[in-house]
Design a protein around this motif. Structure first.
Motif, short mmCIF file in Angstrom:
data_model
loop_
_atom_site.label_atom_id
_atom_site.label_comp_id
_atom_site.label_asym_id
_atom_site.label_seq_id
_atom_site.Cartn_x
_atom_site.Cartn_y
_atom_site.Cartn_z
N GLY A 193 0.84 -1.21 0.00
CA GLY A 193 0.00 0.00 0.00
C GLY A 193 0.86 1.24 0.00
O GLY A 193 1.92 1.28 0.64
N ASN A 194 0.43 2.26 -0.73
CA ASN A 194 1.17 3.52 -0.76
C ASN A 194 1.03 4.26 0.56
O ASN A 194 0.04 4.11 1.28
CB ASN A 194 0.67 4.40 -1.91
CG ASN A 194 0.96 3.79 -3.27
OD1 ASN A 194 1.93 3.05 -3.43
ND2 ASN A 194 0.12 4.10 -4.24
N ARG A 195 2.01 5.10 0.87
CA ARG A 195 1.99 5.90 2.09
C ARG A 195 1.08 7.10 1.88
O ARG A 195 1.35 7.98 1.05
CB ARG A 195 3.41 6.35 2.43
CG ARG A 195 3.56 7.08 3.77
CD ARG A 195 5.01 7.46 3.98
NE ARG A 195 5.26 8.07 5.27
CZ ARG A 195 6.47 8.48 5.67
NH1 ARG A 195 7.53 8.33 4.86
NH2 ARG A 195 6.62 9.02 6.87
N ARG A 199 -3.71 6.75 6.03
CA ARG A 199 -3.39 5.33 6.15
C ARG A 199 -2.18 5.11 7.06
O ARG A 199 -2.06 4.06 7.71
CB ARG A 199 -3.11 4.73 4.77
CG ARG A 199 -2.63 3.27 4.81
CD ARG A 199 -2.24 2.76 3.43
NE ARG A 199 -3.40 2.46 2.60
CZ ARG A 199 -3.42 2.60 1.28
NH1 ARG A 199 -2.37 3.07 0.65
NH2 ARG A 199 -4.50 2.27 0.61
N GLU A 200 -1.28 6.08 7.13
CA GLU A 200 0.02 5.86 7.78
C GLU A 200 -0.11 5.43 9.23
O GLU A 200 0.55 4.47 9.66
CB GLU A 200 0.87 7.13 7.67
CG GLU A 200 2.27 6.95 8.23
CD GLU A 200 3.19 8.10 7.87
OE1 GLU A 200 4.36 8.07 8.31
OE2 GLU A 200 2.76 9.03 7.15
N ALA A 201 -0.95 6.11 10.01
CA ALA A 201 -1.06 5.76 11.43
C ALA A 201 -1.60 4.34 11.60
O ALA A 201 -1.19 3.62 12.51
CB ALA A 201 -1.96 6.76 12.15
N GLY A 225 6.50 5.70 -1.25
CA GLY A 225 6.53 6.76 -0.26
C GLY A 225 7.04 6.40 1.12
O GLY A 225 7.14 7.26 1.99
N TRP A 226 7.42 5.13 1.36
CA TRP A 226 7.81 4.70 2.70
C TRP A 226 9.32 4.75 2.94
O TRP A 226 9.79 4.34 3.99
CB TRP A 226 7.34 3.27 2.95
CG TRP A 226 5.87 3.06 2.88
CD1 TRP A 226 5.16 2.52 1.84
CD2 TRP A 226 4.90 3.35 3.90
NE1 TRP A 226 3.81 2.47 2.15
CE2 TRP A 226 3.62 2.97 3.40
CE3 TRP A 226 4.99 3.91 5.20
CZ2 TRP A 226 2.46 3.14 4.15
CZ3 TRP A 226 3.82 4.07 5.93
CH2 TRP A 226 2.57 3.69 5.41
N GLY A 239 9.74 -0.76 -1.98
CA GLY A 239 9.39 0.31 -2.91
C GLY A 239 8.16 -0.05 -3.71
O GLY A 239 7.39 -0.95 -3.36
N HIS A 240 7.96 0.66 -4.82
CA HIS A 240 6.79 0.41 -5.68
C HIS A 240 6.84 -1.02 -6.22
O HIS A 240 7.88 -1.47 -6.73
CB HIS A 240 6.77 1.41 -6.83
CG HIS A 240 5.65 1.19 -7.81
ND1 HIS A 240 4.33 1.39 -7.47
CD2 HIS A 240 5.66 0.79 -9.10
CE1 HIS A 240 3.57 1.12 -8.51
NE2 HIS A 240 4.35 0.76 -9.52
N VAL A 241 5.75 -1.73 -6.09
CA VAL A 241 5.64 -3.08 -6.62
C VAL A 241 4.69 -3.03 -7.82
O VAL A 241 3.52 -2.67 -7.69
CB VAL A 241 5.08 -4.07 -5.56
CG1 VAL A 241 4.93 -5.47 -6.16
CG2 VAL A 241 6.01 -4.10 -4.35
#
Length: 366
Positions: A193-195, A199-201, A225-226, A239-241
């Motif tokens: 999942g993207n940052r 969603r981050e918390a 973004g992580w 990274g991006h998958v």
């Protein structure tokens, strides 16, 4: 029917989680005999990170973003479509497009706003009475959403929507299916999942906390973004998958995790695309708890449910290969039987046929 979609991107999933939703739905609409053109902006480096060529089941038009003129030409090109769709989150000139598609309204066509992040859209509208989208809602023939259930439907109707139709995420059987395991993705738990701000918390709470609690286990994190996010030492960041690797990412770990965005978890009835991608690959899925989950997968038999990182870790402790395989196979059977994009395309077609008939009758009476 001839469809025109204005969306973020059909050919690139880069910072664009809705891509697989668009692909599955549009491919299956095309299979039912409809003609589709998808208009997308050349923005956010998505064209440089394409993960598919132009499809043979839709015409893909990429327009420039240096001024409004390329967008206006795209609107003019779409003017003769029977169904004109503006999706949420195109990312550039959204307000202009939301008003622009309504200018294409004529007798006999249908103009739809398709909200692929309804909780966030509704929160924004409620927080700002001056939001320009608020006044446009009653002008659309229909609002479609890819989740949200009754809470989202009721919220849109209260804002003046004529009709609100949830068309949920689903399995694209052509794209997501079981494959051989890939050593690159071997781990105890994987999350993709993207940052994003809301969603981050929750990723910290469900994924990173579980990793910290089980230092002897291996965790994989995929998505954009992580890179600068502090993580426990047993978490590997990929990274991006790319979409082509999603099946292997889902099939290989002992389990994969779904973490809803905060707003979607709050509204409920919002299964993420990843839920169906993982189930369609036969993965053993652990998901955060949200209302309405049982409408899609049966807890404890087809999916494992956790309320925090401790419960995620406890599931991993109890999960042997045989049980993981049984859960994954049960989920695969369920989504293939009831939750494919062929089902969603059939639903949309039926709604549109009824809606088109209603509009024609109204026009005749007038």
């Amino acid at each position: 029917m001839k469809f025109a979609f204005f969306g973020s991107s059909l050919v690139s999933a880069y910072w664009n989680g809705a891509a697989t939703y668009y692909r599955g739905l549009i491919r299956n609409l095309a299979a039912r005999g409809h003609s589709i053109t998808f208009y997308e902006p050349d923005a956010f480096e998505r064209q440089a990170h394409r993960d598919m060529p132009d499809p043979d089941w839709a015409r893909d038009v990429v327009y420039g973003t240096g001024s409004l003129e390329p967008m206006r030409r795209a609107l003019a090109d779409a003017a003769d479509a029977d169904v004109i769709v503006k999706t949420s989150g195109v990312g550039i000139f959204d307000h202009e497009l939301e008003a622009g598609v309504l200018e294409l309204k004529r007798s006999g066509n249908v103009v739809i706003f398709w909200d692929v992040d309804a909780p966030a859209t509704l929160d924004s509208v409620h927080a700002d009475p001056g939001n320009p989208f608020r006044a446009l809602i009653p002008r659309y023939d229909m609002i479609c959403t890819y989740g949200g259930g009754k809470p989202v439907v009721d919220a849109y109707l209260a804002l003046g929507a004529r009709h609100c139709e949830p068309v949920y995420n689903a399995l694209d059987t052509d794209t997501h299916h079981p494959v051989e395991r890939d050593p690159r993705f071997a781990c105890d738990l994987g999350f993709l999942g993207n940052r994003l701000p809301d969603r981050e918390a929750r990723v910290e709470r469900f994924f990173l906390a579980a990793a910290a609690a089980r230092p002897e286990m291996r965790f994989l994190l995929g998505g954009s973004g992580w890179g600068d996010k502090p993580m426990p030492g047993n978490v590997e960041y990929l990274g991006h998958v790319y979409t082509r690797d999603h099946n292997a990412f889902n099939c290989t770990p002992r389990a994969v995790l779904n973490v809803s965005r905060e707003s979607m978890a709050r509204y409920g009835f919002s299964p993420a695309t990843r839920v169906f991608e993982a189930a369609g690959a036969g993965a053993c899925l652990i998901t955060d708890a949200w209302e309405g989950l049982e409408l899609f997968l049966e807890p404890d038999r087809e999916v494992l449910v956790a309320r925090d990182g401790d419960e995620v870790a406890a599931h991993l402790d109890a999960l042997d290969p045989a049980r993981a395989a049984a859960i994954g196979q049960a989920a695969l059977r369920k989504v293939r039987a009831h939750h494919t994009y062929a089902h969603r395309a059939e639903q949309l077609e039926a709604v549109l046929e009824g809606r088109t008939a209603g509009l024609a009758a109204t026009a005749a009476i007038a």
